[in-house]
Write an enzyme that holds these catalytic residues in place. Structure first.
Site, mmCIF file in Angstrom:
data_model
loop_
_atom_site.group_PDB
_atom_site.id
_atom_site.type_symbol
_atom_site.label_atom_id
_atom_site.label_comp_id
_atom_site.label_asym_id
_atom_site.label_seq_id
_atom_site.Cartn_x
_atom_site.Cartn_y
_atom_site.Cartn_z
ATOM 1 N N ARG A 88 0.848 -1.197 0.000
ATOM 2 C CA ARG A 88 0.000 0.000 0.000
ATOM 3 C C ARG A 88 0.878 1.240 0.000
ATOM 4 O O ARG A 88 2.090 1.158 0.176
ATOM 5 C CB ARG A 88 -0.902 0.022 1.252
ATOM 6 C CG ARG A 88 -0.110 0.079 2.554
ATOM 7 C CD ARG A 88 -0.930 0.526 3.732
ATOM 8 N NE ARG A 88 -0.232 0.304 4.991
ATOM 9 C CZ ARG A 88 0.751 1.047 5.470
ATOM 10 N NH1 ARG A 88 1.206 2.069 4.776
ATOM 11 N NH2 ARG A 88 1.312 0.764 6.631
ATOM 12 N N GLY A 89 0.237 2.392 -0.146
ATOM 13 C CA GLY A 89 0.959 3.648 -0.001
ATOM 14 C C GLY A 89 1.151 3.955 1.476
ATOM 15 O O GLY A 89 0.628 3.272 2.353
ATOM 16 N N THR A 93 2.514 1.870 10.181
ATOM 17 C CA THR A 93 1.395 2.031 11.101
ATOM 18 C C THR A 93 1.246 0.773 11.939
ATOM 19 O O THR A 93 1.899 -0.242 11.690
ATOM 20 C CB THR A 93 0.084 2.374 10.366
ATOM 21 O OG1 THR A 93 -0.863 2.878 11.317
ATOM 22 C CG2 THR A 93 -0.509 1.165 9.653
ATOM 23 N N TYR A 94 0.359 0.877 12.916
ATOM 24 C CA TYR A 94 0.089 -0.235 13.838
ATOM 25 C C TYR A 94 -1.367 -0.653 13.706
ATOM 26 O O TYR A 94 -2.256 0.186 13.548
ATOM 27 C CB TYR A 94 0.367 0.206 15.286
ATOM 28 C CG TYR A 94 -0.296 -0.664 16.335
ATOM 29 C CD1 TYR A 94 0.252 -1.899 16.686
ATOM 30 C CD2 TYR A 94 -1.466 -0.260 16.966
ATOM 31 C CE1 TYR A 94 -0.367 -2.709 17.642
ATOM 32 C CE2 TYR A 94 -2.084 -1.053 17.927
ATOM 33 C CZ TYR A 94 -1.534 -2.276 18.252
ATOM 34 O OH TYR A 94 -2.147 -3.083 19.184
ATOM 35 N N ALA A 160 -5.756 6.238 10.507
ATOM 36 C CA ALA A 160 -4.719 6.204 9.468
ATOM 37 C C ALA A 160 -5.306 5.624 8.190
ATOM 38 O O ALA A 160 -6.236 4.816 8.232
ATOM 39 C CB ALA A 160 -3.538 5.362 9.934
ATOM 40 N N MET A 161 -4.737 6.033 7.054
ATOM 41 C CA MET A 161 -5.195 5.525 5.763
ATOM 42 C C MET A 161 -4.016 5.250 4.847
ATOM 43 O O MET A 161 -3.033 5.973 4.849
ATOM 44 C CB MET A 161 -6.141 6.520 5.086
ATOM 45 C CG MET A 161 -7.446 6.670 5.816
ATOM 46 S SD MET A 161 -8.676 7.546 4.868
ATOM 47 C CE MET A 161 -10.016 7.508 6.064
ATOM 48 N N PHE A 174 -8.510 1.923 5.665
ATOM 49 C CA PHE A 174 -8.407 2.788 6.840
ATOM 50 C C PHE A 174 -8.308 1.962 8.116
ATOM 51 O O PHE A 174 -8.689 0.789 8.162
ATOM 52 C CB PHE A 174 -9.621 3.731 6.931
ATOM 53 C CG PHE A 174 -10.944 3.024 7.120
ATOM 54 C CD1 PHE A 174 -11.381 2.621 8.375
ATOM 55 C CD2 PHE A 174 -11.768 2.772 6.028
ATOM 56 C CE1 PHE A 174 -12.603 1.974 8.547
ATOM 57 C CE2 PHE A 174 -12.989 2.128 6.184
ATOM 58 C CZ PHE A 174 -13.406 1.726 7.445
ATOM 59 N N CYS A 191 3.305 6.676 10.682
ATOM 60 C CA CYS A 191 3.208 7.279 9.343
ATOM 61 C C CYS A 191 4.433 8.128 9.020
ATOM 62 O O CYS A 191 4.398 8.953 8.109
ATOM 63 C CB CYS A 191 1.927 8.106 9.212
ATOM 64 S SG CYS A 191 0.436 7.179 9.578
#
Length: 232
Positions: A88-89, A93-94, A160-161, A174, A191
């Site tokens: 992914r872009g 993240t967690y 986050a996304m 998300f 991020c």
């Protein structure tokens, strides 16, 4: 154009298993689009919205910096967490218990062909959900996701996304913190953004636990309205 979206709540599922399932659905949609074009077919492509909760895991996007993970392999094991570099872009993240993760696998050609609009509508579905809990939230310039306290020294990210799209088919999505142990974010630079905090819905509301099914229902409701789709 098929505007029906199949909702699947996968419950608690290992990250790798969920990723493989995403890839399976994603490939089937892309393959169908290719077949339709080669054979001048018109079989409608399906759309999915997967909701899931993962055991403790850190994921790094394709443009991410591994130094934003502050744990060694042994420390990861000690915390009962896993780590994956994924397609992914975004950066690191967690994911973990108490977090609602949404993976829309949709053919944007059924809706609109604009990836930026897609991301903004995903954000908006979360913003509208949080507003139902009385929270003031929004976007931070140049940073995807949903934030509280934007423009103040107390800016904090609650959702986050990170997405991937190919041939206008999406995957990943998300991650909304609802009842999350925020201590797990101390092991990364979330991020890749320094100096900004992370928060969770239960913390913002000052309660021990928020009803996660209620939150899911609100997200799905707003998703359906914004994307003008029918949830199955």
């Amino acid at each position: 154009m098929n505007k029906n979206v199949q909702l699947q709540d996968l419950g608690s599922l290992d990250y790798k298993a969920a990723w493989e399932y995403q890839e399976e659905l994603f490939k089937a949609v892309v393959d169908l689009k290719i077949k339709n074009r080669r054979e001048e077919g018109d079989e409608p492509t399906p759309n999915y919205l997967l909701l899931v909760e993962h055991p403790h895991v850190y994921t790094l996007g394709k443009s991410g910096d591994l130094t934003n993970l502050l744990l060694s392999e042994k420390q990861l094991e000690a915390k009962g967490a896993t780590f994956y570099k994924i397609n992914r872009g975004g950066d690191i993240t967690y994911h973990g218990p108490g977090q609602i993760v949404g993976y829309p696998i949709i053919d944007l050609e059924n809706f609109f062909t604009d990836i930026h609009k897609y991301l903004r509508l995903l954000e908006e579905s979360i913003i509208l959900t949080l507003q139902e809990y009385g929270l003031e939230c929004g976007r931070s310039d140049g940073e995807t996701g949903v934030w509280l306290g934007v423009g103040t020294p107390f800016a904090r990210k609650i959702c986050a996304m990170g997405v991937r799209a190919s041939r206008w088919v999406t995957m990943h999505g998300f991650a909304l913190n609802v009842n999350v142990d925020l201590g797990y974010f101390d092991n990364i630079i979330p991020c890749g953004i320094r100096g900004k905090a992370v928060t969770s819905l239960n913390v913002e509301l000052g309660v021990e636990k928020v009803d996660e099914q209620e939150v899911k229902d609100k997200i799905v409701k707003h998703f359906a309205t914004l994307f003008e789709c029918i949830i199955e």
